[in-house]
Design a protein around this motif. Structure first.
Motif, PDB file in Angstrom:
ATOM      1  N   GLU A 195      -2.449   4.486   5.151  1.00 28.40           N
ATOM      2  CA  GLU A 195      -3.084   3.185   5.384  1.00 28.40           C
ATOM      3  C   GLU A 195      -2.022   2.090   5.498  1.00 28.40           C
ATOM      4  O   GLU A 195      -2.094   1.217   6.362  1.00 28.40           O
ATOM      5  N   ARG A 232       0.835  -1.211   0.000  1.00 24.01           N
ATOM      6  CA  ARG A 232       0.000   0.000   0.000  1.00 24.01           C
ATOM      7  C   ARG A 232       0.864   1.253   0.000  1.00 24.01           C
ATOM      8  O   ARG A 232       0.527   2.243  -0.663  1.00 24.01           O
ATOM      9  N   GLN A 250      -0.660   4.756  -0.960  1.00 20.20           N
ATOM     10  CA  GLN A 250      -1.562   4.803   0.193  1.00 20.20           C
ATOM     11  C   GLN A 250      -0.732   4.671   1.469  1.00 20.20           C
ATOM     12  O   GLN A 250      -0.919   3.759   2.281  1.00 20.20           O
TER      13      GLN A 250
END
Length: 193
Positions: free
Chosen positions: A131, A123, A128
């Motif tokens: 996260e 991620r 991301q």
């Protein structure tokens, strides 16, 4: 010069091998397939990312053919790591997610936790970072609860990379310091440089 990997593995595989063992807690993963997956990481360290990914995928294919869940979980984890080191986040995430699922299904909590770190790192690589860092931090907490220190220095580099994208540099440096402390207090030193 590196030896021809395919010829080497064929030669080893051609030797009289015993029937695959089915009890992972007693015997562990298939040594040839686990070695292939780890050698793929070595190829990455030596500067051969394409060869590393091909060998990692060959190890996964071999592990799928074995019908031995512990071998497959081990190889999925190591192969995911190789793809992520090569910055192939999509393939790395797919393998890591499969390793998490398979490990949960078969009761391999260590492999489930280790592979969870890789899902977080995927991620981070996919943009991301917040996260991803949260996933890595939860997995590191779960790993600490077991007392295991396997790959901790390695994992702190992933957390540091993610934190560089999400907050002050001091948070990333704290992850670096934690990883360096692991290298000072354990034999887990291959990521120290």
């Amino acid at each position: 010069r590196l030896l021809d990997v395919r010829r080497y593995w064929r030669r080893i595989a051609g030797r009289g091998r015993r029937q695959t063992v089915r009890h992972p807690l007693e015997y562990g993963p298939d040594p040839l397939l686990a070695s292939m997956a780890h050698f793929a990481q070595t190829l990455w360290f030596l500067g051969y990312p394409e060869r590393a990914q091909k060998l990692a995928d060959a190890a996964v294919a071999g592990a799928r053919a074995k019908d031995h869940a512990f071998t497959l979980a081990t190889v999925l984890y190591a192969s995911s790591s190789t793809h992520l080191l090569c910055r192939n986040a999509t393939r790395g995430r797919q393998l890591a997610e499969e390793a998490v699922s398979l490990s949960a299904e078969h009761g391999f909590p260590l492999w489930q936790t280790l592979a969870s770190v890789l899902t977080g790192y995927a991620r981070v690589q996919e943009g991301q970072a917040g996260e991803g860092c949260a996933v890595i931090e939860r997995a590191l907490d779960a790993l600490a609860a077991t007392g295991a220190k396997l790959h901790l220095a390695f994992f702190h580099t992933f957390l540091a990379e993610g934190r560089m994208s999400t907050g002050p540099a001091a948070h990333a440096l704290a992850a670096v310091d934690a990883g360096l402390e692991v290298t000072r207090t354990t034999l887990n030193r291959h990521f120290r440089p």
